[in-house]
Design a protein around this motif. Structure first.
Motif, short mmCIF file in Angstrom:
data_model
loop_
_atom_site.label_atom_id
_atom_site.label_comp_id
_atom_site.label_asym_id
_atom_site.label_seq_id
_atom_site.Cartn_x
_atom_site.Cartn_y
_atom_site.Cartn_z
N PHE A 1 26.09 48.02 48.86
CA PHE A 1 26.43 48.96 47.68
C PHE A 1 27.31 49.44 47.64
N HIS A 2 28.43 49.83 46.64
CA HIS A 2 29.28 50.55 45.96
C HIS A 2 28.82 50.78 44.88
N CYS A 3 28.42 51.83 44.19
CA CYS A 3 28.99 51.72 42.53
C CYS A 3 29.61 52.71 42.06
N PHE A 4 30.64 52.58 41.84
CA PHE A 4 31.27 53.55 41.41
C PHE A 4 31.43 53.71 39.86
N LYS A 5 31.00 54.87 39.92
CA LYS A 5 30.99 55.70 38.29
C LYS A 5 31.08 56.20 38.11
N GLN A 6 32.44 56.82 36.94
CA GLN A 6 32.73 58.45 36.82
C GLN A 6 34.07 59.00 37.83
N GLY A 7 34.56 58.28 38.89
CA GLY A 7 35.33 59.34 39.10
C GLY A 7 34.38 58.99 41.10
N SER A 8 33.18 58.67 41.11
CA SER A 8 32.27 58.98 42.22
C SER A 8 31.62 56.83 42.57
N ILE A 49 31.01 42.16 41.49
CA ILE A 49 32.79 41.86 42.68
C ILE A 49 31.44 41.92 43.80
N PHE A 50 31.75 40.79 44.69
CA PHE A 50 31.10 40.17 45.82
C PHE A 50 31.74 40.44 47.42
N LYS A 51 32.12 41.02 48.00
CA LYS A 51 32.87 41.34 49.12
C LYS A 51 32.04 40.30 50.28
N ASN A 52 33.06 39.57 51.46
CA ASN A 52 32.54 39.20 52.53
C ASN A 52 32.75 40.02 53.70
N LEU A 53 33.79 41.14 53.81
CA LEU A 53 33.96 42.29 55.02
C LEU A 53 33.50 43.51 54.75
N ARG A 54 33.96 44.74 55.37
CA ARG A 54 33.33 45.65 54.93
C ARG A 54 34.89 46.21 53.21
N ILE A 55 34.61 46.89 52.43
CA ILE A 55 35.45 47.15 52.15
C ILE A 55 36.03 48.76 52.73
N CYS A 56 37.76 48.38 51.77
CA CYS A 56 38.43 49.86 53.05
C CYS A 56 38.81 50.11 52.56
N ILE A 57 39.11 51.59 52.87
CA ILE A 57 39.07 53.23 52.82
C ILE A 57 39.78 52.65 51.47
N ASP A 58 41.53 52.37 50.94
CA ASP A 58 42.18 52.68 50.43
C ASP A 58 41.16 52.07 48.87
N CYS A 59 40.86 50.56 48.98
CA CYS A 59 39.58 50.30 47.50
C CYS A 59 39.31 50.39 47.24
N HIS A 60 38.27 51.77 48.57
CA HIS A 60 37.27 52.15 48.14
C HIS A 60 37.93 53.32 46.55
N SER A 61 39.21 53.92 47.39
CA SER A 61 38.95 55.55 47.06
C SER A 61 39.99 54.56 45.04
N ALA A 62 40.28 53.48 45.03
CA ALA A 62 41.22 53.24 44.18
C ALA A 62 39.93 51.85 43.05
N MET A 63 38.74 51.88 43.57
CA MET A 63 37.95 51.96 42.58
C MET A 63 36.88 52.37 42.09
N LYS A 64 37.44 53.98 42.45
CA LYS A 64 36.54 55.52 42.43
C LYS A 64 37.55 55.74 41.44
N ILE A 65 38.48 56.22 41.38
CA ILE A 65 39.48 56.13 40.05
C ILE A 65 39.68 55.43 38.90
N ALA A 66 39.57 54.05 39.04
CA ALA A 66 39.38 53.11 38.32
C ALA A 66 38.65 52.95 37.27
N SER A 67 37.07 53.69 38.10
CA SER A 67 36.18 53.37 37.00
C SER A 67 36.06 54.25 35.72
N THR A 68 36.61 55.80 35.86
CA THR A 68 37.44 56.83 35.15
C THR A 68 38.21 56.09 34.19
#
Length: 636
Positions: free
Chosen positions: A622-629, A589-608
């Protein structure tokens, strides 16, 4: 011993010598040949005889070789009465080549003051300089006297004028020049095409492209890059097929590099891979270094940094640009240790430049390597002979601020040898937001408003800081001020490539063809994330009249805040990816702005929860979310 002129050289010999110097100017001769010829002219005394114009010929040779000091010295020694427009233009070009183009414009003013007749070559040089500096006012002034000196019909000059207007983002002015031209070359059409694609739209650019009487490779490349950079993958690929198989044109290294750069910008990995295969086949596995560098940059910016490293390791030649591209790619992915290790190998093979240390310090900043960053920054000039530029100061302010050393960061800003720009002050404000330093943030934003009063990001950051401190009135007041001034926050837009086609989502999107299915998937995803501990971070969402801590809000108000969080563009793009790709496959996923704290947390959990690798490229990294981290280790 100085030879007598009549003994050493006949007039025929002088003529031949002048011819030799001019030939050396036109062709790639040995760099030290100019100094040897210069020494010969001095020792024979020929340079003292101005009527031979040998000094003028030598001036052009030095200018052609880029020997600015000698060219400038010769120019000053030659009387103005013996200088023509070509001599003045040669030195103007030297100024531009050595990074002081503004001096070239001053020289042009002096040239006119001396009454030298201005020719088309001089004017083209002036407009190129104006384009380089973005000095549209000087360009407009020069444009005004074209009619007076009889050059308004020169195609070459009009092309340079149009290019200047396009570079200065004045498409309407460029089009006016184009429409008034009696004769147009393929360059004329190409310049206006570039303006339409970069400043207008890809659609208007295609209209120009279709009516062009002649299309060169540059025109095809502009149109192709325009499609890819704007996410029109299918259109770009169709044009590429027509260009290669329909018109029989080969993609040269410029087209390949430009296409790969566009892929890097848009995140179009599919097209980038196609170009990679094409380059290997047509170049018989001897890919040009410029193309190879663009390749590794493309892979890094499309989230495949390991593939980029493989391309880098297989390079037959590694110049400083290739090393910098690899360092920058690793830095964007938060691999600070890898950057430091690679840098140690780099200094054994090539000399680092200022861009090298921008990547190095950026990597230290994103990885929390404070001591390492301080070491390289404070030894930059001593060990590597590079005077710190404002980009290096910005990296250091960011490094110190992220680590919580805000007082030290502020002291560094006040000691800078140049005034701080938006990047420097913006970095400090971002750190104030992270660490809750409201008082310092208020001081910083006053300076930022003076630099750019219309930048909403700074106002939103301060508004969020007020909200987190429980100062709802100040937060809402600040947003009301923005609204009353007609200043709006830049919308968050996220893109995801599925089956070769880009799909874009904005926050609260209602227009995507599958938006109903996406929101159904979103409800299901939020339900599953809540079951394993996801709690919406409402503090990252500010609403007028609402307490973002949730303590004093009604149930309906809390739900409204949470729904706004859930419909952030990156969450919608994630849900679309989950809907349309096979289980277990990675999502980019490519975003034009900085990812917010809530989306960052949601992505970590969703990867698991979904057993997916989720890679998000936001504006900074880049943020590479994998197995909750996340690869950023929550440090970004």
């Amino acid at each position: 011993m100085r030879w007598p002129i009549n003994y050493a050289f006949s007039s025929l010999s002088i003529h031949r010598l002048r011819h030799l110097i001019r030939q050396c100017s036109r062709h790639h001769s040995s760099p030290d040949l100019a100094t040897k010829l210069h020494a010969l002219l001095i020792t024979t005394g020929l340079l003292a005889f101005r009527d031979t114009f040998l000094g003028n010929a030598l001036l052009h040779l030095y200018a052609a070789r880029g020997s600015f000091t000698y060219a400038h010295q010769l120019f000053d020694e030659i009387p103005n009465s013996h200088k023509d427009a070509a001599d003045w233009t040669a030195l103007m070009g030297c100024f531009a080549l050595h990074g002081i183009p503004q001096n070239g414009l001053r020289l042009f003013v002096e040239m006119r003051r001396e009454g030298v007749r201005v020719d088309d070559v001089a004017l083209v040089c002036v407009y190129k300089t104006c384009a380089l500096l973005g000095n549209v006012e000087f360009g407009k002034g020069s444009h005004g006297f074209l009619e007076k000196i009889g050059l308004s019909s020169s195609v070459k000059v009009c092309n340079a004028v149009m290019d200047m207007y396009v570079k200065c983002r004045l498409l309407s002015e460029a089009k006016r020049v184009f429409e008034n031209m009696d004769e147009r070359s393929v360059v004329s059409w190409t310049v206006i095409l570039d303006g339409e694609v970069s400043l207008g739209s890809v659609g208007s650019g295609r209209m120009v492209f279709d009516v062009m009487p002649e299309k060169n490779e540059v025109a095809w490349t502009i149109m192709l890059v325009g499609y890819i950079a704007n996410g029109f993958t299918r259109d770009g690929f169709s044009l590429l097929v027509e260009m290669v198989f329909g018109c029989g044109l080969e993609l040269n290294y410029v087209t390949l590099s430009s296409t790969l750069s566009a892929c890097a910008l848009s995140g179009d990995l599919m097209m980038g891979r196609w170009v990679h295969v094409y380059a290997l086949k047509t170049m018989e596995k001897k890919v040009d270094i410029m193309v190879e560098t663009a390749l590794l940059d493309m892979y890094a910016k499309c989230g495949r940094v390991d593939t980029a490293r493989k391309v880098f390791d297989n390079l037959s030649i590694k110049n400083v640009v290739a090393w910098n591209a690899m360092l920058s790619g690793l830095a964007m992915h938060g691999r600070g240790k890898a950057v430091l290790d690679l840098f140690l190998h780099m200094v054994k093979e090539t000399k680092p430049d200022d861009l090298t240390f921008t990547s190095l310090l950026s990597a230290c900043s994103h990885s929390g390597l404070v001591k390492e960053g301080q070491y390289y920054f404070y030894n930059l000039e001593l060990l590597y002979g590079i005077r710190p530029k404002i980009e290096h100061y910005a990296c250091m302010v960011d490094l110190l601020g992220r680590a919580g050393h805000l007082a030290e960061a502020e002291v560094l800003i006040r000691k800078m040898p140049m005034p701080p720009n938006e990047v420097v002050l913006g970095s400090l404000l971002g750190s104030c937001s992270i660490h809750g330093k409201l008082e310092l943030g208020e001081r910083v934003i006053k300076e930022l408003i003076q630099l750019d009063p219309h930048n909403t990001e700074y106002h939103i950051l301060l508004s969020n800081m007020y909200a987190l401190e429980g100062k709802r009135d100040q937060a809402n007041c600040l947003r009301h001020v923005l609204k009353n001034k007609g200043i709006r926050k830049a919308p968050g837009i996220s893109s995801i490539y599925v089956k070769g086609q880009v799909h874009q989502f904005c926050a609260g999107d209602k227009f995507h063809p599958l938006i109903t299915e996406v929101y159904a998937m979103l409800d299901e995803m939020i339900r599953r994330l809540r079951l394993v501990g996801y709690v919406p971070n409402t503090a990252s969402q500010v609403f007028h009249g609402c307490d973002t801590t949730g303590k004093n809000n009604t149930y309906d108000e809390v739900e409204e805040i949470e729904q706004a969080l859930f419909s952030h563009s990156e969450k919608l793009a994630l849900c679309f990816g989950l809907l349309t790709t096979r289980a277990g496959s990675p999502l980019y996923i490519f975003k034009n702005l900085r990812i917010c704290i809530d989306c960052h947390s949601a992505m970590k959990i969703a990867s698991t929860v979904y057993n997916r690798e989720i890679v998000v490229r936001d504006r900074n990294r880049f943020h590479c979310f994998k197995q909750g981290s996340c690869s950023c280790s929550d440090y970004w």
